[in-house]
Design a protein around this motif. Structure first.
Motif, PDB file in Angstrom:
ATOM      1  N   TRP A 111      45.182 -38.923 -48.514  1.00  0.00           N
ATOM      2  CA  TRP A 111      45.180 -39.637 -47.166  1.00  0.00           C
ATOM      3  C   TRP A 111      44.620 -38.849 -46.252  1.00  0.00           C
ATOM      4  O   TRP A 111      44.409 -37.610 -46.128  1.00  0.00           O
ATOM      5  CB  TRP A 111      46.809 -39.459 -46.699  1.00  0.00           C
ATOM      6  N   THR A 112      43.944 -39.353 -45.401  1.00  0.00           N
ATOM      7  CA  THR A 112      42.902 -38.549 -44.270  1.00  0.00           C
ATOM      8  C   THR A 112      43.651 -37.613 -43.690  1.00  0.00           C
ATOM      9  O   THR A 112      43.189 -36.602 -43.124  1.00  0.00           O
ATOM     10  CB  THR A 112      42.507 -39.762 -43.275  1.00  0.00           C
ATOM     11  N   ASP A 113      45.047 -38.063 -43.386  1.00  0.00           N
ATOM     12  CA  ASP A 113      45.915 -36.929 -42.473  1.00  0.00           C
ATOM     13  C   ASP A 113      46.767 -36.035 -43.582  1.00  0.00           C
ATOM     14  O   ASP A 113      47.861 -35.559 -43.188  1.00  0.00           O
ATOM     15  CB  ASP A 113      46.665 -37.608 -41.735  1.00  0.00           C
ATOM     16  N   ALA A 114      46.320 -36.040 -44.598  1.00  0.00           N
ATOM     17  CA  ALA A 114      46.811 -35.053 -45.537  1.00  0.00           C
ATOM     18  C   ALA A 114      47.151 -33.563 -45.069  1.00  0.00           C
ATOM     19  O   ALA A 114      46.203 -33.052 -44.366  1.00  0.00           O
ATOM     20  CB  ALA A 114      46.372 -35.113 -47.192  1.00  0.00           C
ATOM     21  N   ALA A 115      48.314 -33.045 -45.383  1.00  0.00           N
ATOM     22  CA  ALA A 115      48.686 -31.688 -44.743  1.00  0.00           C
ATOM     23  C   ALA A 115      48.620 -30.664 -46.256  1.00  0.00           C
ATOM     24  O   ALA A 115      49.603 -31.301 -47.016  1.00  0.00           O
ATOM     25  CB  ALA A 115      49.775 -31.564 -43.913  1.00  0.00           C
ATOM     26  N   LEU A 116      48.555 -29.671 -46.143  1.00  0.00           N
ATOM     27  CA  LEU A 116      48.700 -28.576 -47.048  1.00  0.00           C
ATOM     28  C   LEU A 116      49.473 -27.419 -46.592  1.00  0.00           C
ATOM     29  O   LEU A 116      49.083 -26.680 -45.434  1.00  0.00           O
ATOM     30  CB  LEU A 116      47.515 -28.005 -47.754  1.00  0.00           C
ATOM     31  N   HIS A 117      50.426 -26.662 -47.423  1.00  0.00           N
ATOM     32  CA  HIS A 117      51.137 -25.325 -47.206  1.00  0.00           C
ATOM     33  C   HIS A 117      50.957 -24.710 -48.459  1.00  0.00           C
ATOM     34  O   HIS A 117      51.390 -24.998 -49.390  1.00  0.00           O
ATOM     35  CB  HIS A 117      52.272 -25.411 -46.831  1.00  0.00           C
TER      36      HIS A 117
END
Length: 291
Positions: free
Chosen positions: A156-162
């Motif tokens: 997804w274009t607004d993917a998020a990662l920690h």
């Protein structure tokens, strides 16, 4: 195997009280998807036992927590030791109900039947659609990731990662919030350390859950390798949503990853050994198709 009269009596003992009646009503709402609302605990119990196929499915519902089961067990059998896993507590509570009701010979036959039902339950559990999605996604993702063929259109274009990396020289954490940054961070970490990700694609190493927002959570773990040896373990939680503009396929939107170096990594790393995924493992496991 339908819920027996003995088990119904046990459920009444467990749930029909001031402390646990709210749990009973919550179970009815979730089981009937809020179609049937009642404030009568007796009616709620009749609905549950009529619509849930067996006692294990009922007791494994998320609303019936380990704490609830342990409190009940400890009140009824205060001097009997038990493990603290939910599986063990479920088995002990059912065994207690059977022992309270039957003769010794009857207990043996019922106990054998309970073991058989439990084994069937666990076997069926592995085949739930959400676990099949998790295994398919895990196989697809790590194959593409290891071969450096994962691309922006896969996220997804607004993917998020920690991302957390635990090594002998300390702990590094990184957070980012676009597909380009997520892909760059994951690829950079893999290349920096020369890692090859070997996921455990058995049911013990990858499973699916559903979070409060309707995301399919893929919980996965495995071992980290360099060309010469196994050097550590990894734990990952992926949040998946369907993309209507990509043939309605599941795509990752959230990533939470732990990469940990170890001097003596296990040969096969499992979810029960994970430190970061235990809370996610308590999330519900839908038993039906995810359409």
């Amino acid at each position: 195997m339908p819920i027996s009269e003995t088990q119904k009596a046990g459920l009444r003992d467990l749930l029909l009280n001031e402390k646990n009646s709210p749990v009973l009503l919550q179970l009815v709402n979730s089981t009937t998807k809020n179609v049937w609302k009642t404030e009568d605990p007796e009616e709620a119990l009749r609905l549950l036992t009529a619509h849930i196929p067996d006692i294990y499915t009922l007791l494994y519902k998320r609303a019936i927590t380990r704490e609830l089961l342990f409190s009940y067990w400890h009140t009824r059998q205060p001097n009997v030791a038990t493990d603290f896993t939910k599986a063990d507590l479920v088995a002990k509570v059912i065994q207690y109900w059977e022992q309270e009701k039957g003769t010794e010979s009857n207990i043996t036959s019922r106990g054998q039947a309970a073991v058989s039902v439990y084994a069937t339950y666990k076997l069926n559990d592995e085949n739930y659609p959400i676990h099949a999605i998790a295994r398919k996604f895990g196989e697809w993702f790590f194959e593409r990731f290891n071969s450096d063929s994962l691309s922006l259109v896969d996220l997804w274009t607004d993917a998020a990662l920690h991302l957390t990396i635990v090594a002998s020289d300390g702990i590094n954490e990184l957070e980012c919030a676009t597909a380009a940054e997520v892909l760059s961070a994951l690829t950079s970490a893999k290349k920096q350390f020369g890692f090859h990700f070997n996921p455990n694609l058995t049911h013990a190493g990858i499973q699916g859950r559903m979070d409060a927002y309707g995301q399919v959570m893929v919980l996965c773990c495995g071992t980290l390798h360099t060309p010469k040896s196994c050097v550590g373990v990894f734990e990952c939680a992926f949040g998946l949503l369907r993309d209507p503009y990509a043939d309605n396929n599941w795509k990752p939107k959230k990533f939470k990853c732990l990469l940990k170096s170890e001097l003596q990594p296990p040969g096969l790393y499992t979810l029960c050994s994970s430190k970061t995924l235990q809370a996610a493992l308590e999330l519900p496991v839908p038993t039906d198709d995810l359409d």
